[in-house]
Design an enzyme around this catalytic site. Structure first.
Site, PDB file in Angstrom:
ATOM      1  N   ASP A  97       3.816 -37.969   3.366  1.00 29.32           N
ATOM      2  CA  ASP A  97       5.235 -38.283   3.442  1.00 29.32           C
ATOM      3  C   ASP A  97       5.575 -39.188   2.258  1.00 29.32           C
ATOM      4  OD1 ASP A  97       4.808 -37.056   5.887  1.00 29.32           O
ATOM      5  OD2 ASP A  97       5.931 -38.544   7.050  1.00 29.32           O
ATOM      6  N   LYS A 161      12.648 -35.538   5.350  1.00 35.67           N
ATOM      7  CA  LYS A 161      12.511 -36.557   6.397  1.00 35.67           C
ATOM      8  C   LYS A 161      13.611 -37.591   6.224  1.00 35.67           C
ATOM      9  CE  LYS A 161       9.169 -40.193   7.741  1.00 35.67           C
ATOM     10  NZ  LYS A 161       7.791 -40.701   7.522  1.00 35.67           N
ATOM     11  N   LYS A 190      12.127 -33.722   9.512  1.00 34.14           N
ATOM     12  CA  LYS A 190      11.511 -34.785  10.318  1.00 34.14           C
ATOM     13  C   LYS A 190      12.512 -35.910  10.542  1.00 34.14           C
ATOM     14  CE  LYS A 190       7.601 -38.038  10.377  1.00 34.14           C
ATOM     15  NZ  LYS A 190       6.295 -38.378   9.748  1.00 34.14           N
TER      16      LYS A 190
END
Length: 230
Positions: A97, A161, A190
């Site tokens: 991430d 995300k 996400k």
């Protein structure tokens, strides 16, 4: 976007069980790993220093190892992000991430965002891992969120995300829906930051999220209210 709520019994498979506090100890990390195995969460998400520990603890469990890169500010040179990502993948991370360059995002500089993300995506994919791109929605206008998501798509990312959880604000249903609408059905979305209950998680999934980042995973699957601690 789905109109059907995900059953509590199935919600664990959406959750990246997260511990990103800089002061977390090895005992804390191993506890999170044990919880992830017990509750069958999708992954355990930790800072890079703990990737080897987590990968070893989760080996054979089916739970993935996730790490964060350029975290939490994104204000790291691209080559450093790529180096950091390569190290995490070599240490056993299945998922990365990364935080985008927020100055580029706020300047609507899509080209710079694509270059930053693509370099990390190529490194991560070379290690057969997947890349999630944190756009830090609380710091961007809707137009900037769209540009950042478009850049992630163009650069070959696997997910977008919402948030780090460290820079004010977190996931909202509106942002998740905007991100899903922008990236289309193929990329993952996400929702992370402030998702603390089963209702929160179900709302994010209904808006288009395919993954939930949370430190309150156990509370979520139990239908309780979690804390704000990350």
């Amino acid at each position: 976007m789905s109109n059907e709520a995900v059953a509590p019994a199935n919600i664990a498979s959406y959750i990246d069980h997260t511990l990103l506090k800089p002061e977390a100890s090895e005992a804390d990390i191993l506890k999170v790993c044990a919880e992830a195995v017990e509750y069958r969460f999708k992954s355990v998400c930790v800072n890079p220093v703990w990737v080897k520990t987590v990968a070893k603890a989760l080996r054979g469990s089916g739970v993935l190892t996730c790490s964060v890169i350029g975290f939490p500010l994104g204000a790291t040179p691209t080559d450093v992000k790529s180096f950091e990502a390569r190290g995490a993948v070599l240490d056993g991370a299945n998922e990365i991430d990364m935080v985008i360059n927020m100055a580029s995002a706020r300047a609507n500089d899509k080209g710079a965002l694509v270059d930053d993300i693509r370099a990390v995506a190529e490194t991560v994919h070379a290690g057969e891992a997947i890349l999630k791109v944190i756009i830090e929605t609380s710091m961007l206008t809707d137009e900037q969120k769209v540009i950042a998501c478009e850049a992630a798509v163009e650069a070959g990312a696997d997910f977008v995300k919402t948030s780090t959880g460290f820079n004010g604000g977190g996931a909202t249903v509106e942002d998740v829906a905007l991100m899903r609408n922008t990236v289309g059905p193929e990329l993952g979305v996400k929702a992370s930051g402030g998702v603390r209950s089963l209702a929160d998680a179900q709302a994010m999934i209904a808006a288009g999220a395919t993954r939930i980042g949370a430190s309150s995973g156990i509370a979520i699957v139990k239908g309780e209210q979690g804390s704000s601690a990350y």
